[in-house]
Write a protein that holds these residues in place. Structure first.
Motif, PDB file in Angstrom:
ATOM      1  N   GLN B 115     -30.197  -5.801 -13.783  1.00 14.45           N
ATOM      2  CA  GLN B 115     -31.212  -6.851 -13.901  1.00 14.45           C
ATOM      3  C   GLN B 115     -30.836  -7.870 -14.963  1.00 14.45           C
ATOM      4  O   GLN B 115     -31.057  -9.074 -14.798  1.00 14.45           O
ATOM      5  CB  GLN B 115     -32.579  -6.223 -14.208  1.00 14.45           C
ATOM      6  CG  GLN B 115     -33.365  -5.947 -12.937  1.00 14.45           C
ATOM      7  CD  GLN B 115     -34.543  -5.022 -13.146  1.00 14.45           C
ATOM      8  OE1 GLN B 115     -34.569  -4.251 -14.114  1.00 14.45           O
ATOM      9  NE2 GLN B 115     -35.501  -5.078 -12.239  1.00 14.45           N
ATOM     10  N   ASN B 118     -28.308 -10.072 -13.604  1.00 20.86           N
ATOM     11  CA  ASN B 118     -28.942 -10.926 -12.613  1.00 20.86           C
ATOM     12  C   ASN B 118     -29.593 -12.148 -13.249  1.00 20.86           C
ATOM     13  O   ASN B 118     -29.485 -13.258 -12.719  1.00 20.86           O
ATOM     14  CB  ASN B 118     -29.985 -10.117 -11.852  1.00 20.86           C
ATOM     15  CG  ASN B 118     -29.911 -10.384 -10.368  1.00 20.86           C
ATOM     16  OD1 ASN B 118     -28.953 -11.010  -9.907  1.00 20.86           O
ATOM     17  ND2 ASN B 118     -30.889  -9.923  -9.633  1.00 20.86           N
ATOM     18  N   SER B 119     -30.246 -11.932 -14.368  1.00 20.72           N
ATOM     19  CA  SER B 119     -30.848 -13.107 -15.010  1.00 20.72           C
ATOM     20  C   SER B 119     -29.746 -14.009 -15.567  1.00 20.72           C
ATOM     21  O   SER B 119     -29.903 -15.234 -15.621  1.00 20.72           O
ATOM     22  CB  SER B 119     -31.813 -12.668 -16.112  1.00 20.72           C
ATOM     23  OG  SER B 119     -31.158 -11.805 -17.016  1.00 20.72           O
ATOM     24  N   HIS B 182     -31.530 -13.797  -4.413  1.00 17.97           N
ATOM     25  CA  HIS B 182     -32.551 -13.041  -3.682  1.00 17.97           C
ATOM     26  C   HIS B 182     -32.035 -11.672  -3.241  1.00 17.97           C
ATOM     27  O   HIS B 182     -32.686 -10.646  -3.441  1.00 17.97           O
ATOM     28  CB  HIS B 182     -33.006 -13.860  -2.467  1.00 17.97           C
ATOM     29  CG  HIS B 182     -33.946 -13.121  -1.578  1.00 17.97           C
ATOM     30  ND1 HIS B 182     -35.160 -12.635  -2.018  1.00 17.97           N
ATOM     31  CD2 HIS B 182     -33.852 -12.743  -0.277  1.00 17.97           C
ATOM     32  CE1 HIS B 182     -35.768 -12.011  -1.033  1.00 17.97           C
ATOM     33  NE2 HIS B 182     -34.999 -12.057   0.036  1.00 17.97           N
ATOM     34  N   HIS B 184     -29.744  -9.897  -4.438  1.00 23.72           N
ATOM     35  CA  HIS B 184     -29.549  -8.984  -5.556  1.00 23.72           C
ATOM     36  C   HIS B 184     -30.849  -8.258  -5.890  1.00 23.72           C
ATOM     37  O   HIS B 184     -30.830  -7.087  -6.274  1.00 23.72           O
ATOM     38  CB  HIS B 184     -29.023  -9.756  -6.766  1.00 23.72           C
ATOM     39  CG  HIS B 184     -27.573 -10.129  -6.623  1.00 23.72           C
ATOM     40  ND1 HIS B 184     -26.808 -10.549  -7.683  1.00 23.72           N
ATOM     41  CD2 HIS B 184     -26.750 -10.128  -5.552  1.00 23.72           C
ATOM     42  CE1 HIS B 184     -25.580 -10.804  -7.266  1.00 23.72           C
ATOM     43  NE2 HIS B 184     -25.526 -10.570  -5.967  1.00 23.72           N
ATOM     44  N   ARG B 185     -31.940  -8.987  -5.759  1.00 23.36           N
ATOM     45  CA  ARG B 185     -33.227  -8.327  -6.009  1.00 23.36           C
ATOM     46  C   ARG B 185     -33.472  -7.221  -4.988  1.00 23.36           C
ATOM     47  O   ARG B 185     -33.974  -6.143  -5.332  1.00 23.36           O
ATOM     48  CB  ARG B 185     -34.351  -9.352  -5.953  1.00 23.36           C
ATOM     49  CG  ARG B 185     -34.564 -10.071  -7.273  1.00 23.36           C
ATOM     50  CD  ARG B 185     -35.927 -10.743  -7.302  1.00 23.36           C
ATOM     51  NE  ARG B 185     -35.800 -12.188  -7.353  1.00 23.36           N
ATOM     52  CZ  ARG B 185     -35.580 -12.866  -8.496  1.00 23.36           C
ATOM     53  NH1 ARG B 185     -35.456 -12.220  -9.627  1.00 23.36           N
ATOM     54  NH2 ARG B 185     -35.468 -14.171  -8.478  1.00 23.36           N
TER      55      ARG B 185
END
Lengths: 216, 216
Positions: B115, B118-119, B182, B184-185
């Motif tokens: 996460q 990801n950010s 998206h 990745h989420r």
DNA sequence: ACTCCCAATTTGTTATGGCAGTTGGCTGCG
DNA sequence: CGCAGCCAACTGCCATAACAAATTGGGAGT
């Protein structure tokens, strides 16, 4: 030697011949795992200087066909049990897909060709010719996969073959190979029937088979 | 130059630094497709002779990161539409398997890490930094796949990343990247839920996505 | 008989130079 | 203006030599 550097003949450059020869030897298992190769040794064998020998060997190292110690020494790799299983898993992944893509394009001429190669394999088995067996076996697979029209995927599969070459040959010695290529017959049958699930299963089994004989 | 050949520093040999630098540039798309590299040019940039430059470039050619014309000229590859789709298919094959193998070992610490990466990706998107985006994106994938404990498979996937690097970057320019990651989420959600089919689907989509923007 | 150490040899790394093929631009002709 | 042919610079390929690290083998010491 200074006078005639022999720049470019019909084929390719000098290092390319060295590369191709060594590559074939390794892929067919003509070199045992752990055998070490030296720049000057290879150079002398092919009657070239260190430069093209180095070129060819480094390329093979990059492809995983040879392994290099921290000091730069080069030898054929000795694969661990885990690595061998992983490489077999990669083969399964790639080759099942290649076979699947080849299936819709597989006409009778191809099947005939495969059957012919297959009987060639049986020949090598009775001759107890390990390298010949591997070569014929790979020819079977390559002939099928060529129909998939997927050059990158095929190249990747060949890279794996290259990595397992020496080890496969060493394994060949210790398993009593009397069986004719049973899985290949299943592959051919599935091709004839247009049976994709059967084909995928047969290829996976053929590729995964032969790893159950390890002691490490 | 004869006096101080600077043989072996802390890291590795000279050509290795050249190799790693070039490799990173290519993988992250910092070099456009079709850009040609010369031995003497690379050598001068890194302040080494042709020999280690040649070494590094030939290694990259062997890995598919660079392509070589028949005359030996080296340049970043310009991938055809078909080849790009094929490479994406290979990515799907390998990376779905890697993710699947990583799933049972994915603990909360890993998910947190993903996460966070990801950010970081979102940051690169708003900065419009193409190379930074690719680098962060690959770090996301590599972090996940590292848990699969399958080094050969991961290496093979990285080879594919290397081959598509320049082209991906060129594509990045022409697609309006405003979307946050998206897929990745979805990957993270599937990891949390232990949902293997969902994970496989999400990885496949993420890997296959982004090829629908071609004109060629 | 075994171990440790040093020196000789082996081996990989790099810089250099000569050679040959390729390329790209320029000139001169149509 | 366009195109063919040519030339000069560029580029890659290979052999060679100097160098450093690693390996190996034997000899000395215990």
């Amino acid at each position: 030697m200074l006078v005639n550097p022999k720049p470019s003949e019909a084929g390719q450059s000098t290092h390319d011949k060295v590369y191709r020869t060594l590559r074939a030897r390794i892929m067919h298992g003509e070199i045992l795992p752990g055998k070490s190769l030296t720049l000057r040794g290879v150079g002398k064998e092919f009657d070239v200087s260190m430069t093209p020998a180095r070129e060819a060997m480094r390329r093979l190292v990059a492809e995983g066909a040879l392994s290099m110690s921290l000091s730069g020494r080069v030898s054929t790799p000795e694969l661990s049990n885990e690595r061998l299983e992983e490489l077999a898993a990669i083969r399964a992944l790639l080759e099942v897909e290649l076979a699947s893509r080849a299936l819709p394009r597989a006409h009778m001429a191809l099947i005939d060709r495969l059957q012919s190669i297959n009987s060639g394999i049986t020949e090598q088995v009775v001759k107890q010719d390990g390298a010949g067996y591997i070569r014929a076996n790979l020819e079977f697979h390559r002939t099928l996969y060529l129909r998939a029209q997927a050059p990158a995927m095929l190249a990747m599969a060949e890279t794996v073959w290259l990595q397992i070459g020496p080890t496969m040959r060493a394994l060949y010695s210790r398993m009593r190979r009397n069986e004719p290529p049973h899985n290949h017959r299943l592959i051919i049958a599935a091709l004839k029937a247009g049976d994709e699930p059967g084909l995928r299963l047969a290829v996976r089994m053929d590729v995964t088979h032969g790893l159950r004989h390890l002691a490490t």
